[in-house]
Write a protein that holds these residues in place. Sequence first.
Motif, PDB file in Angstrom:
ATOM      1  N   VAL A 289       0.846  -1.197   0.000  1.00 39.83           N
ATOM      2  CA  VAL A 289       0.000   0.000   0.000  1.00 39.83           C
ATOM      3  C   VAL A 289       0.880   1.244   0.000  1.00 39.83           C
ATOM      4  O   VAL A 289       1.907   1.295   0.688  1.00 39.83           O
ATOM      5  N   GLU A 290       0.449   2.241  -0.763  1.00 39.75           N
ATOM      6  CA  GLU A 290       1.227   3.481  -0.850  1.00 39.75           C
ATOM      7  C   GLU A 290       0.953   4.327   0.396  1.00 39.75           C
ATOM      8  O   GLU A 290      -0.199   4.505   0.785  1.00 39.75           O
ATOM      9  N   VAL A 291       2.019   4.823   1.022  1.00 38.47           N
ATOM     10  CA  VAL A 291       1.824   5.655   2.218  1.00 38.47           C
ATOM     11  C   VAL A 291       2.446   7.047   2.117  1.00 38.47           C
ATOM     12  O   VAL A 291       2.070   7.957   2.846  1.00 38.47           O
ATOM     13  N   LEU A 292       3.410   7.211   1.231  1.00 35.25           N
ATOM     14  CA  LEU A 292       4.156   8.473   1.218  1.00 35.25           C
ATOM     15  C   LEU A 292       4.555   8.860  -0.190  1.00 35.25           C
ATOM     16  O   LEU A 292       4.792   7.998  -1.038  1.00 35.25           O
ATOM     17  N   GLY A 293       4.672  10.160  -0.410  1.00 37.26           N
ATOM     18  CA  GLY A 293       5.331  10.680  -1.600  1.00 37.26           C
ATOM     19  C   GLY A 293       6.543  11.452  -1.122  1.00 37.26           C
ATOM     20  O   GLY A 293       6.490  12.115  -0.082  1.00 37.26           O
ATOM     21  N   ALA A 294       7.664  11.344  -1.859  1.00 38.38           N
ATOM     22  CA  ALA A 294       8.877  12.021  -1.382  1.00 38.38           C
ATOM     23  C   ALA A 294       9.816  12.287  -2.537  1.00 38.38           C
ATOM     24  O   ALA A 294       9.593  11.843  -3.672  1.00 38.38           O
ATOM     25  N   GLY A 295      10.894  12.995  -2.267  1.00 39.89           N
ATOM     26  CA  GLY A 295      11.906  13.233  -3.290  1.00 39.89           C
ATOM     27  C   GLY A 295      12.891  14.288  -2.841  1.00 39.89           C
ATOM     28  O   GLY A 295      12.756  14.883  -1.770  1.00 39.89           O
ATOM     29  N   MET A 296      13.915  14.500  -3.709  1.00 37.54           N
ATOM     30  CA  MET A 296      14.909  15.543  -3.432  1.00 37.54           C
ATOM     31  C   MET A 296      14.357  16.869  -3.949  1.00 37.54           C
ATOM     32  O   MET A 296      13.846  16.937  -5.072  1.00 37.54           O
ATOM     33  N   VAL A 297      14.443  17.898  -3.113  1.00 33.07           N
ATOM     34  CA  VAL A 297      13.851  19.201  -3.463  1.00 33.07           C
ATOM     35  C   VAL A 297      14.423  19.713  -4.785  1.00 33.07           C
ATOM     36  O   VAL A 297      15.649  19.726  -4.987  1.00 33.07           O
ATOM     37  N   ASP A 298      13.546  20.115  -5.688  1.00 30.97           N
ATOM     38  CA  ASP A 298      13.948  20.625  -7.001  1.00 30.97           C
ATOM     39  C   ASP A 298      14.748  21.924  -6.821  1.00 30.97           C
ATOM     40  O   ASP A 298      14.348  22.811  -6.057  1.00 30.97           O
TER      41      ASP A 298
END
Length: 348
Positions: A289-298
């Motif tokens: 199940v998907e719980v989070l969205g994330a990434g390196m700040v643009d």
Amino acid sequence: MQEKLSEIQNQAKDDLANADSPEEVEKIKTRYLGRKGGVINEIIKVIPGLPPEQRSSTGKSANILKNEIGKWIEEKKEGFNTSSEGSVTLPSPGVKSTGGVFDVSLPGEHKPYGRKHPLTQTIDEIKEIFRKLCFDIEYGPEVEHEYYNFDALNIPADHPSREDFDTFYLGNKRLLRSQTSTVQIRVMEKKKPPIRMIAPGKVFRPDTVDARHASMFHQIEGLMVDEGVSFSDLKYVLTLFAQSYFGQDIKMRFRPSFFPFTEPSAEIDISCSICNGKGCSVCSQSGWVEVLGAGMVDPNVFETVGYDPEKYTGFAFGMGVERLTMLKYGIDNIRLFFENDLRFLSQF
Ligand SMILES: [Zn+2]
């Protein structure tokens, strides 16, 4: 005669100290200050028969004593009034004084304890996990300017999330924020790195309400910015979070994704806590199940707030509070959170 007066003074003091009802005080008043047969009046009566040199001083002393006893009696009476009023109103400010005496031995009225809403409990729990990682808790306005909700977050003018059917517009470039990422921009405008923060709060989207969607829900957005922050820091922090919230046995999966304000971006799944990864209706038989969205700040976001993208890197993440609560407790309908049915709420 002076001795006699001080004897009366002591006796009156004792009598008043022992009086335990207003009626008794009334009796004492008659005994000492009564016109007929009152102790003080009896003294005054015999003054004319005293030797001349004693008359004036005895008269003065008798009058002083008379006033003194009168004053004590009034004080004693007042004492009864305030103590009976106080004991009636003290137990509950809403109860009107009946003039009677409150019986402290009566059993009290039972008021059930309140408790925090399950969503508030989840927010508190997440705040506590990130507080241990030295993240600050930040808040921002729910009515936002388009700039903070879209422009500063590198969301182009033609992005579908800016359409009328995806955002509540209030006119004059104001809107109900559709994400808590707005708080990141407000914090970065005010502070220089290093930054570690999470921003919990309500967000609004004109979604059709069903078992999984509501037009108002809660998000927690996180941000860490410093020199040398890498994707492995992101992975470490989010793994630590998921294990703290869902338990040590949880498995995680990072899938490549796209968000306008992060590059690269990832969606993060956990092994389904309902079926333990075997497959069920909650995880659409996938076991994840998907719980989070994330990434390196643009870098564009950093430039907007005046940070040097050559010097600083950072990661951001966002999660839905309702979704996390539903997964943890196996709740299958988001509407249960907002119906305020005590049969549901009192289970938490
Ligand atoms: Zn499942």
